[in-house]
Design a protein around this motif. Structure first.
Motif, PDB file in Angstrom:
ATOM      1  N   UNK A  22    -120.225  40.550  -4.126  1.00  0.00           N
ATOM      2  CA  UNK A  22    -118.893  40.673  -4.292  1.00  0.00           C
ATOM      3  C   UNK A  22    -117.888  40.749  -2.904  1.00  0.00           C
ATOM      4  N   UNK A  23    -116.997  39.907  -2.950  1.00  0.00           N
ATOM      5  CA  UNK A  23    -116.422  39.684  -1.626  1.00  0.00           C
ATOM      6  C   UNK A  23    -114.902  40.209  -1.773  1.00  0.00           C
ATOM      7  N   UNK A  24    -114.571  40.826  -0.611  1.00  0.00           N
ATOM      8  CA  UNK A  24    -113.196  41.326  -0.381  1.00  0.00           C
ATOM      9  C   UNK A  24    -112.599  40.929   0.908  1.00  0.00           C
ATOM     10  N   UNK A  25    -111.261  41.005   0.827  1.00  0.00           N
ATOM     11  CA  UNK A  25    -110.461  40.417   1.973  1.00  0.00           C
ATOM     12  C   UNK A  25    -110.082  38.898   1.882  1.00  0.00           C
ATOM     13  N   UNK A  26    -110.036  38.411   3.026  1.00  0.00           N
ATOM     14  CA  UNK A  26    -109.345  36.963   2.839  1.00  0.00           C
ATOM     15  C   UNK A  26    -110.430  35.709   2.544  1.00  0.00           C
ATOM     16  N   UNK A  27    -110.915  36.040   1.127  1.00  0.00           N
ATOM     17  CA  UNK A  27    -112.176  35.199   0.867  1.00  0.00           C
ATOM     18  C   UNK A  27    -111.914  33.500   1.138  1.00  0.00           C
ATOM     19  N   UNK A  51    -119.938  26.535  -3.130  1.00  0.00           N
ATOM     20  CA  UNK A  51    -118.728  26.548  -2.375  1.00  0.00           C
ATOM     21  C   UNK A  51    -117.554  27.023  -3.505  1.00  0.00           C
ATOM     22  N   UNK A  52    -116.605  27.731  -3.197  1.00  0.00           N
ATOM     23  CA  UNK A  52    -115.690  28.283  -4.202  1.00  0.00           C
ATOM     24  C   UNK A  52    -114.771  27.179  -4.743  1.00  0.00           C
ATOM     25  N   UNK A  53    -114.410  26.375  -4.040  1.00  0.00           N
ATOM     26  CA  UNK A  53    -113.385  25.500  -4.650  1.00  0.00           C
ATOM     27  C   UNK A  53    -114.110  24.101  -5.471  1.00  0.00           C
ATOM     28  N   UNK A  54    -114.897  23.615  -4.614  1.00  0.00           N
ATOM     29  CA  UNK A  54    -115.514  22.411  -5.281  1.00  0.00           C
ATOM     30  C   UNK A  54    -116.641  22.658  -6.456  1.00  0.00           C
ATOM     31  N   UNK A  73    -114.504  33.375  -9.869  1.00  0.00           N
ATOM     32  CA  UNK A  73    -113.278  33.508  -8.637  1.00  0.00           C
ATOM     33  C   UNK A  73    -112.415  34.534  -8.908  1.00  0.00           C
ATOM     34  N   UNK A  74    -112.490  34.892 -10.251  1.00  0.00           N
ATOM     35  CA  UNK A  74    -111.340  35.990 -10.586  1.00  0.00           C
ATOM     36  C   UNK A  74    -111.960  37.257 -10.189  1.00  0.00           C
ATOM     37  N   UNK A  75    -113.328  37.249 -10.085  1.00  0.00           N
ATOM     38  CA  UNK A  75    -113.853  38.502  -9.589  1.00  0.00           C
ATOM     39  C   UNK A  75    -114.336  38.580  -8.319  1.00  0.00           C
ATOM     40  N   UNK A  76    -114.076  37.471  -7.386  1.00  0.00           N
ATOM     41  CA  UNK A  76    -114.400  37.362  -6.118  1.00  0.00           C
ATOM     42  C   UNK A  76    -116.093  37.827  -6.059  1.00  0.00           C
ATOM     43  N   UNK A  77    -116.615  37.364  -7.138  1.00  0.00           N
ATOM     44  CA  UNK A  77    -118.260  37.544  -7.015  1.00  0.00           C
ATOM     45  C   UNK A  77    -119.059  35.991  -7.375  1.00  0.00           C
ATOM     46  N   UNK A  78    -119.965  36.251  -6.468  1.00  0.00           N
ATOM     47  CA  UNK A  78    -121.070  35.089  -6.506  1.00  0.00           C
ATOM     48  C   UNK A  78    -122.347  35.717  -7.294  1.00  0.00           C
ATOM     49  N   UNK A  79    -123.131  35.080  -8.286  1.00  0.00           N
ATOM     50  CA  UNK A  79    -124.119  35.543  -8.833  1.00  0.00           C
ATOM     51  C   UNK A  79    -125.355  34.823  -8.507  1.00  0.00           C
TER      52      UNK A  79
END
Length: 123
Positions: A22-27, A51-54, A73-79
């Motif tokens: 889980x990421x926080x800040x300017x992701x 990658x977040x976008x692509x 993306x809504x949870x800023x989490x990568x699994x």
């Protein structure tokens, strides 16, 4: 950006685990997120990245077909879904974030690292 990894534990060979990062800040400044692992006495090994976008994904050959990386993306989490685990998957797993455009398989591309989470696979 700060990263928090979780989900490690002890599992028998053939079992599954899901790790979360889980990421926080300017992701948006660090759009690539990767997982690396390090077993005792070895260097840090690339496992997978996204990658977040692509939504491009990258896998090490040793985990291809068994591990799946995804993100919410809504949870800023990568699994990291890990199936068919083997004893050789035992390691401390780290998530890391990198600016866009750098080589996702290379540890030095990443400048933000979370704390590790231990995965132990028993035979």
């Amino acid at each position: 950006v700060q990263l928090q990894a979780s989900g490690g534990g002890l599992v028998q060979a053939g079992g599954s685990l899901r790790l979360s990062c889980t990421a926080s800040g300017r992701t948006f400044t660090r759009p690539t997120v990767g997982w690396f692992r390090q077993a005792p006495g070895t260097g840090r090994e690339f496992v997978t990245a996204i990658t977040w976008a692509s939504d491009s994904t990258y896998y090490a050959d040793s985990v291809k077909g068994r591990f799946t990386i995804s993100r919410d993306n809504a949870k800023n989490t990568v699994y990291l879904q890990m199936n068919s685990l083997k004893p050789e998957d035992t390691a401390v797993y780290y998530c890391a974030a990198a600016p866009q455009g750098l080589l996702p398989r290379i540890p030095s591309s990443y400048d933000v690292w979370g704390q590790g989470t231990l995965v132990t696979v028993s035979s």
